[in-house]
Design a protein around this motif. Structure first.
Motif, mmCIF file in Angstrom:
data_model
loop_
_atom_site.group_PDB
_atom_site.id
_atom_site.type_symbol
_atom_site.label_atom_id
_atom_site.label_comp_id
_atom_site.label_asym_id
_atom_site.label_seq_id
_atom_site.Cartn_x
_atom_site.Cartn_y
_atom_site.Cartn_z
ATOM 1 N N GLY A 142 0.809 -1.217 0.000
ATOM 2 C CA GLY A 142 0.000 0.000 0.000
ATOM 3 C C GLY A 142 0.840 1.263 0.000
ATOM 4 O O GLY A 142 0.453 2.290 -0.559
ATOM 5 N N PRO A 152 0.842 1.807 -4.595
ATOM 6 C CA PRO A 152 -0.608 2.047 -4.508
ATOM 7 C C PRO A 152 -1.283 2.138 -5.882
ATOM 8 O O PRO A 152 -2.406 1.661 -6.054
ATOM 9 C CB PRO A 152 -0.723 3.362 -3.747
ATOM 10 N N LEU A 173 -4.637 5.134 0.120
ATOM 11 C CA LEU A 173 -4.024 3.810 0.141
ATOM 12 C C LEU A 173 -2.648 3.856 0.803
ATOM 13 O O LEU A 173 -2.269 2.930 1.522
ATOM 14 C CB LEU A 173 -3.921 3.246 -1.280
ATOM 15 N N GLY A 227 -1.566 1.944 4.119
ATOM 16 C CA GLY A 227 -0.314 1.182 4.142
ATOM 17 C C GLY A 227 0.518 1.520 5.370
ATOM 18 O O GLY A 227 1.096 0.634 6.003
#
Length: 132
Positions: free
Chosen positions: A21, A25, A44, A48
């Motif tokens: 992530g 991404p 994202l 992450g």
């Protein structure tokens, strides 16, 4: 109960999801069929980072006594995470089938059950049975 395996495996899984992530991404969004707009990319990457934080917490707590009242915040935080994401994945699967979501649903179900068992366990009673 073998909590070292639980925390190690959840740390590895969350670490891999967190690294993906954080560093890829755009590729993840393309695979999922989502338009990689600036807002979805940054969300994202934030997710992450959260996964990496949980991974580090689990990795460095893996050798500690866990269960019952011991390290309850670690167990409870993981349990809430896995249950909430499990319900979100189930809801997503009801709307749209995607093979990645099926795999993640089973993984999250397993971790949800495992952390529930740890939450309800008493590590001291297990230790006294082993020494007796």
């Amino acid at each position: 109960m073998k909590t070292k395996w639980l925390l190690s495996s959840s740390a590895v899984m969350m670490g891999l999801l967190g690294l993906a992530g954080t560093f890829i991404p755009e590729e993840i969004l393309i695979i999922l069929g989502i338009d990689p707009s600036p807002i979805t990319l940054i969300l994202l990457q934030i997710i992450g980072g959260l996964y990496l934080g949980f991974a580090m917490l689990n990795w460095f707590t893996r050798s500690a006594r866990i269960g019952g009242i011991y390290n309850k915040p670690v167990v409870l935080g993981n349990l809430i995470h896995f249950i909430v994401v499990l319900f979100a994945l189930i809801r997503q699967l009801a709307e749209q089938f995607h093979f990645i979501f099926v795999i993640l649903t089973f993984v999250y179900l397993g971790f949800s059950v495992w952390f529930t068992l740890v939450m309800r366990s008493n590590p001291l009673s297990n230790q006294s049975k082993m020494s007796g």
